[in-house]
Motif scaffolding. Structure first.
Motif, PDB file in Angstrom:
ATOM      1  N   ALA A 157     -29.570 -40.331  20.053  1.00  0.00           N
ATOM      2  CA  ALA A 157     -29.725 -39.428  21.593  1.00  0.00           C
ATOM      3  C   ALA A 157     -30.856 -39.837  22.361  1.00  0.00           C
ATOM      4  O   ALA A 157     -30.138 -38.951  23.206  1.00  0.00           O
ATOM      5  CB  ALA A 157     -29.904 -38.552  20.013  1.00  0.00           C
ATOM      6  N   ALA A 168     -30.151 -39.081  26.373  1.00  0.00           N
ATOM      7  CA  ALA A 168     -30.677 -38.189  27.389  1.00  0.00           C
ATOM      8  C   ALA A 168     -31.015 -38.276  28.173  1.00  0.00           C
ATOM      9  O   ALA A 168     -30.952 -38.023  29.212  1.00  0.00           O
ATOM     10  CB  ALA A 168     -31.405 -37.058  25.791  1.00  0.00           C
ATOM     11  N   LEU A 223     -26.041 -34.312  22.383  1.00  0.00           N
ATOM     12  CA  LEU A 223     -26.158 -33.144  21.244  1.00  0.00           C
ATOM     13  C   LEU A 223     -25.896 -33.809  19.446  1.00  0.00           C
ATOM     14  O   LEU A 223     -26.013 -33.170  18.779  1.00  0.00           O
ATOM     15  CB  LEU A 223     -25.535 -32.424  22.474  1.00  0.00           C
ATOM     16  N   VAL A 265     -28.060 -33.965  16.423  1.00  0.00           N
ATOM     17  CA  VAL A 265     -27.295 -32.894  15.031  1.00  0.00           C
ATOM     18  C   VAL A 265     -26.932 -33.778  14.397  1.00  0.00           C
ATOM     19  O   VAL A 265     -27.417 -33.623  12.859  1.00  0.00           O
ATOM     20  CB  VAL A 265     -26.137 -32.307  15.034  1.00  0.00           C
TER      21      VAL A 265
END
Length: 54
Positions: free
Chosen positions: A24, A28, A13, A17
């Motif tokens: 990311a 993930a 997260l 961002v």
């Protein structure tokens, strides 16, 4: 193992961002894999834990 899943979800997260797409996506995918392993182990412990206690 659940702690590692939460760490990688938060890392994904934050990286998302900040705009680090590759980081990311990697974090993930690791979080997803760890989450499914945790769920499988949890279900197996529920099944086999009750079977051996009786």
């Amino acid at each position: 193992m659940l702690r590692w899943t939460i760490i990688f979800i938060i890392l994904a997260l934050v990286a998302g961002v900040l705009g680090f797409g590759g980081i990311a996506a990697g974090a993930a995918s690791i979080a997803k894999i760890l989450f499914f392993i945790f769920i499988v182990l949890f279900i197996l412990s529920l099944i086999f834990g009750k079977r051996f206690r009786a």
